[in-house]
Scaffold this motif. Sequence first.
Motif, short mmCIF file in Angstrom:
data_model
loop_
_atom_site.label_atom_id
_atom_site.label_comp_id
_atom_site.label_asym_id
_atom_site.label_seq_id
_atom_site.Cartn_x
_atom_site.Cartn_y
_atom_site.Cartn_z
N ASP A 27 0.86 -1.31 -0.10
CA ASP A 27 0.02 0.03 -0.05
C ASP A 27 0.90 1.13 0.01
OD1 ASP A 27 -1.47 -2.13 1.03
OD2 ASP A 27 -3.23 -0.57 1.62
N GLN A 28 1.88 1.36 0.81
CA GLN A 28 2.62 2.40 0.95
C GLN A 28 3.52 2.57 -0.27
OE1 GLN A 28 5.33 1.28 4.30
NE2 GLN A 28 5.38 3.39 4.60
N GLU A 31 1.24 3.86 -3.12
CA GLU A 31 0.74 5.33 -3.01
C GLU A 31 1.88 6.18 -3.12
OE1 GLU A 31 -2.11 5.93 -1.95
OE2 GLU A 31 -1.75 7.79 -2.24
N LEU A 35 1.97 8.34 -6.83
CA LEU A 35 2.18 9.94 -6.38
C LEU A 35 3.18 10.56 -7.48
CD1 LEU A 35 1.60 12.25 -4.40
CD2 LEU A 35 3.57 11.68 -3.06
N ARG A 71 -5.94 9.27 -9.02
CA ARG A 71 -6.76 9.78 -7.54
C ARG A 71 -5.96 10.94 -7.53
NH1 ARG A 71 -4.69 8.54 -2.94
NH2 ARG A 71 -4.58 6.27 -3.57
N HIS A 72 -4.58 11.15 -7.35
CA HIS A 72 -3.94 12.30 -6.84
C HIS A 72 -4.09 13.31 -8.06
CE1 HIS A 72 -1.63 11.02 -3.47
NE2 HIS A 72 -1.33 9.91 -3.95
N HIS A 75 -7.23 15.06 -7.63
CA HIS A 75 -7.41 16.06 -6.43
C HIS A 75 -6.51 17.40 -6.89
CE1 HIS A 75 -9.13 14.00 -2.92
NE2 HIS A 75 -8.44 12.88 -3.33
N ARG A 95 -9.97 -1.73 -3.57
CA ARG A 95 -9.81 -0.32 -2.69
C ARG A 95 -9.51 0.68 -3.50
NH1 ARG A 95 -6.75 -0.05 0.90
NH2 ARG A 95 -5.45 -2.06 1.05
N LEU A 96 -8.43 0.67 -4.32
CA LEU A 96 -8.05 1.82 -4.85
C LEU A 96 -9.06 2.08 -6.07
CD1 LEU A 96 -4.22 0.76 -5.64
CD2 LEU A 96 -5.03 2.39 -3.95
N LYS A 98 -12.41 1.74 -5.77
CA LYS A 98 -13.44 2.50 -4.87
C LYS A 98 -13.16 3.92 -4.61
CE LYS A 98 -17.07 2.40 -2.14
NZ LYS A 98 -17.01 3.50 -1.44
N GLN A 99 -11.64 4.07 -4.17
CA GLN A 99 -11.22 5.34 -3.93
C GLN A 99 -11.61 6.43 -5.00
OE1 GLN A 99 -7.08 4.98 -2.41
NE2 GLN A 99 -7.92 3.45 -1.27
N ASP A 102 -15.47 7.06 -5.68
CA ASP A 102 -15.98 8.10 -4.58
C ASP A 102 -15.72 9.33 -4.81
OD1 ASP A 102 -16.99 6.36 -2.77
OD2 ASP A 102 -15.27 6.01 -1.44
N LEU A 103 -14.67 9.74 -5.76
CA LEU A 103 -14.39 10.93 -6.15
C LEU A 103 -15.02 11.33 -7.96
CD1 LEU A 103 -10.62 11.05 -5.61
CD2 LEU A 103 -12.14 12.55 -4.67
N GLY B 22 -14.61 4.30 2.54
CA GLY B 22 -13.81 5.07 1.97
C GLY B 22 -12.65 4.13 1.34
N ALA B 23 -12.58 3.04 1.98
CA ALA B 23 -11.78 2.20 1.43
C ALA B 23 -10.04 2.43 1.41
CB ALA B 23 -12.14 1.71 -0.06
#
Lengths: 236, 236
Positions: A27-28, A31, A35, A71-72, A75, A95-96, A98-99, A102-103, B22-23
Amino acid sequence: MAIKTLSAKAAAALDKELMSTGAFSIDQLMELAGLSVSQVVYRVHPLNKGNRVLVACGPGNNGGDGLVAARHLRHYGYQPTIYYPKRSKSDLYQRLAKQLEDLDVPFVEDFPSALKSTDHIVDAIFGFSFSGEVREPFPAVIKALEETKLPVTSVDAPSSWNIEEGPPKSGVGSSFHPEFLISLTAPKPLVKHFQGRHFVGGRFVSPSIAKKYEFEVPEYQGLDQIVETSPTDQKL
Amino acid sequence: MAIKTLSAKAAAALDKELMSTGAFSIDQLMELAGLSVSQVVYRVHPLNKGNRVLVACGPGNNGGDGLVAARHLRHYGYQPTIYYPKRSKSDLYQRLAKQLEDLDVPFVEDFPSALKSTDHIVDAIFGFSFSGEVREPFPAVIKALEETKLPVTSVDAPSSWNIEEGPPKSGVGSSFHPEFLISLTAPKPLVKHFQGRHFVGGRFVSPSIAKKYEFEVPEYQGLDQIVETSPTDQKL
């Protein structure tokens, strides 16, 4: 002098080491990798020059990096659209996705249509673990990437390229030459065949790990998670 | 007009929601939270003005944010030192500590001595879930933070402050006024009592989640993971 690159085998071993003795979770790492991809897009495609970005995601980790990057980018103010035809069933990838949902980031199934309504593209289909043949439904996607005049940013490898040898000699991907490439942790041998603007990301590698794998941590500036380098820069 | 803040209860519910519907995984959220903390330090303490930073970490999530921030600061070129007297036994925290050890970041046990050889401090001791009394060994640490002339950056809350009411009326923490504060996701009610420079971090909150919790996503600029605001800014 030889360019310091990381073979597919060494890249796989490095990844494994980061997640075992290096103590990072996937996950880290994903991410931070995603990014860094988003920062390349931000640098090469300023927001006021077209903010629609189509992110093509493959079934593995490269696709996950694309999902995080999207996602980034959302944002930052871009309007990403996701093409993700072979969804991984693993919890992390769900999960990624779904994130992004949600946006209100749309997922599309028709790649050629999506190409008609974007300003630029992220190719997060295949990474350093790719080998052999491009499987369905990706041959048509790679072909569309070869033919489009829109700029493409590839993540870790132009998808379909052999990690050691570069573009295939014939067939799908043989004339795929993306404008931008971000190498994660260190360039792979295929960079010798890459002619565009090249970046390195992965500002989490310790000097000791880099030393073990015989590359150098690039000189990142300020808060940047990326650094632009020549693909043949001796420092790498 | 009232400042839009997030009560301790609402902040806990928001955190829970981010990790359920939010996942997000805690690894992801902590990575992004710690990254935003590191960006505040970079902004308020330029590297050429003293790069030694002492990061005081508490036993919970606030401490985890501090560990992540310290790693990013190390990559930027700072020289962090970690005070982490009550180590969590959970896997995540052990991994975050190992990542720092692999970068040769020292962990120290004597806080007063460490204060003598740093240029500035990150207070990642207690966050929004703090209530009641400051437990050992932290009263002496808070006291040292009250007395030091070095600038302190607090994460989410000046440690020892009541999340709703602000600084304790007497005793430990009653005269603790850090120079900098970063509120994660949204300011807590205590910001009314905070006089320094205030930042918000957490560029992962979706507009729909913010709406549900009745705050607004601040207007982040460019690639920034933080935004500076007045603690009494009506937009928050």
